[in-house]
Design an enzyme around this catalytic site. Structure first.
Site, PDB file in Angstrom:
ATOM      1  N   SER A 170       0.256  -0.809  -7.588  1.00 29.36           N
ATOM      2  CA  SER A 170       0.409  -2.133  -6.980  1.00 29.36           C
ATOM      3  C   SER A 170      -0.636  -3.072  -7.597  1.00 29.36           C
ATOM      4  O   SER A 170      -0.730  -3.141  -8.827  1.00 29.36           O
ATOM      5  CB  SER A 170       0.267  -2.021  -5.455  1.00 29.36           C
ATOM      6  OG  SER A 170       0.546  -3.260  -4.841  1.00 29.36           O
ATOM      7  N   THR A 171      -1.456  -3.708  -6.781  1.00 28.78           N
ATOM      8  CA  THR A 171      -2.435  -4.666  -7.309  1.00 28.78           C
ATOM      9  C   THR A 171      -3.344  -4.005  -8.344  1.00 28.78           C
ATOM     10  O   THR A 171      -3.935  -2.970  -8.080  1.00 28.78           O
ATOM     11  CB  THR A 171      -3.290  -5.214  -6.162  1.00 28.78           C
ATOM     12  OG1 THR A 171      -2.432  -5.694  -5.135  1.00 28.78           O
ATOM     13  CG2 THR A 171      -4.177  -6.345  -6.659  1.00 28.78           C
ATOM     14  N   HIS A 197       4.656  -2.569  -7.847  1.00 28.63           N
ATOM     15  CA  HIS A 197       4.885  -3.722  -6.973  1.00 28.63           C
ATOM     16  C   HIS A 197       4.634  -4.994  -7.777  1.00 28.63           C
ATOM     17  O   HIS A 197       3.582  -5.136  -8.416  1.00 28.63           O
ATOM     18  CB  HIS A 197       3.927  -3.692  -5.780  1.00 28.63           C
ATOM     19  CG  HIS A 197       4.084  -2.475  -4.921  1.00 28.63           C
ATOM     20  ND1 HIS A 197       3.109  -2.044  -4.062  1.00 28.63           N
ATOM     21  CD2 HIS A 197       5.114  -1.602  -4.791  1.00 28.63           C
ATOM     22  CE1 HIS A 197       3.527  -0.962  -3.425  1.00 28.63           C
ATOM     23  NE2 HIS A 197       4.739  -0.663  -3.860  1.00 28.63           N
ATOM     24  N   MET A 287      -3.115  -2.206  -3.039  1.00 30.41           N
ATOM     25  CA  MET A 287      -3.371  -2.308  -1.615  1.00 30.41           C
ATOM     26  C   MET A 287      -2.208  -1.717  -0.829  1.00 30.41           C
ATOM     27  O   MET A 287      -1.098  -1.578  -1.333  1.00 30.41           O
ATOM     28  CB  MET A 287      -3.593  -3.767  -1.213  1.00 30.41           C
ATOM     29  CG  MET A 287      -2.481  -4.708  -1.568  1.00 30.41           C
ATOM     30  SD  MET A 287      -2.954  -6.417  -1.182  1.00 30.41           S
ATOM     31  CE  MET A 287      -1.575  -7.330  -1.878  1.00 30.41           C
ATOM     32  N   ASP A 290       1.810   2.427   0.579  1.00 33.21           N
ATOM     33  CA  ASP A 290       3.095   2.864   0.038  1.00 33.21           C
ATOM     34  C   ASP A 290       2.916   4.112  -0.825  1.00 33.21           C
ATOM     35  O   ASP A 290       2.133   4.110  -1.775  1.00 33.21           O
ATOM     36  CB  ASP A 290       3.706   1.725  -0.801  1.00 33.21           C
ATOM     37  CG  ASP A 290       5.120   2.048  -1.253  1.00 33.21           C
ATOM     38  OD1 ASP A 290       5.765   2.925  -0.635  1.00 33.21           O
ATOM     39  OD2 ASP A 290       5.586   1.400  -2.209  1.00 33.21           O
TER      40      ASP A 290
END
Length: 359
Positions: A170-171, A197, A287, A290
């Site tokens: 993600s991030t 993401h 973050m 998931d």
């Protein structure tokens, strides 16, 4: 109070972004700039905590401005782009090579159905990036970066031959994935499935950007295609991705999980069901949670599981949650993940014939 600099050559866009950012009581816009040169000057004078940066600007573009800022006054930078053209998006991701932390699609206009979600995403990302401790980048950093050398990795257990690798991020994930894929050998013997993401509209450009630095073919996954060894498949926008028993990719419109589609949890459950002990799976920086519980499911099914360590993660949410759940068999710094994957896919199973692994 988080102090933000907004950089964009369009006065309308600058005003729009200032409006969104100023709506949060924890954010203060301390300046705006209409090109990269002006941005450098404002950074020196105002010392913002975060910069939102456009890419296509006159005089000095966002890519070069990012590079110079990270070499002189390192500051967390979020690229905010209005383009959806895959070629331009791929160029936008080059800013991450220069030190930018995240790439976001510019929020749609007020009144658009997606406006509130995208504006909230921008605010959340700016707040999150303000906590990242960036370091100075030297002009020759990238050219001088050593290629990781193969090294053995201690395994908690070995039993089956690896047939697939699954990674969730993600991030901070794009540069992490780039680092990993660039270090994998061209003859990597199994397919790699990725859920990253990302703002809608960026995945195709993201895959093209990854392909420029990797020796492996990188695709945006399509429904019904069969996995090939050494190929990388990135989950597309607005689809859940899974794999059927014969190695065929299936894309669905099933509900979001953790508010996300594609979600890492959906892919990991399918990998656990189909491949079990014949899989390697891991969570990179990002973050949220998931994929963390599903990584534990994979571990319970006999897969090799890993999580990126805190020090090399931009945000240690997902990998930190996996570690907390005891879902990760290996906790690895970013620079060692490619080496670990290479060793695992090439040697797992040999241990049953007496090969031992060590750090």
């Amino acid at each position: 109070m988080i102090r933000v600099l907004v950089v964009d050559d369009s006065s309308v866009v600058r005003e729009f972004l200032v409006h969104i950012l100023s709506s949060d009581p924890g954010i203060s816009v301390v300046g705006t700039a209409c090109d990269g040169e002006e941005a450098l000057d404002v950074v020196r004078r105002q010392r913002p905590d975060v910069i939102t940066m456009d890419i296509h600007m006159p005089k000095l573009n966002g890519l070069d401005a990012t590079r110079l800022i990270m070499e002189t006054d390192p500051t967390p930078i979020v690229i905010v782009s209005g383009t959806e053209d895959p070629f331009e998006v791929a160029t936008t991701f080059k800013a991450m090579d220069a030190g930018a932390l995240a790439v976001l699609r510019r929020p749609t206009g007020i009144g658009h159905p997606d406006h509130e979600v995208m504006a909230r995403d921008l605010l959340q990302t700016v707040k999150l990036m303000s906590e990242v401790k960036v370091i100075r980048r030297w002009p020759r950093d990238r050219a001088a970066a050593p290629v990781p050398r193969p090294a053995n990795v201690a395994l908690a257990r070995e039993s089956a031959k690896i047939r697939v690798v699954a990674i969730g991020a993600s991030t901070g994930g794009p540069p992490a994935l780039e680092t990993i894929l660039a270090a994998l050998p061209r003859n990597f013997p199994v397919p790699i499935l990725i859920v990253q993401h990302m703002s809608p509209g960026f995945i195709t450009g993201f895959a093209r950007w990854l392909a420029t630095s990797s020796g492996l073919p990188v695709h945006v996954a399509t429904h019904g295609e069969f996995l090939l060894p050494g190929h990388v498949y990135v989950a597309p926008d607005e689809h859940q991705m899974k794999v059927e028993r014969e190695g065929k990719i299936v894309l669905t419109k099933n509900d979001p999980e953790h508010g996300l589609r594609p979600s890492i949890s959906y892919l990991f459950r399918a990998i656990a069901e189909i491949y079990g002990a014949e899989a390697v799976a891991g969570l990179l920086t990002g973050m949220g949670r998931d994929g963390a519980s599903e990584l534990k499911l994979l571990k319970e099914r006999g897969a090799i599981t890993f999580a990126q360590d805190r020090d090399s993660s931009v945000v240690h949410g997902m990998p930190g949650e996996a570690i907390r759940l005891d879902a990760a068999m290996l906790i690895l710094p970013l620079e060692k993940i490619a080496t670990a994957l290479t060793n695992l896919v090439n040697h797992r199973g040999e241990s049953e014939r007496g090969v031992r692994y060590s750090k």
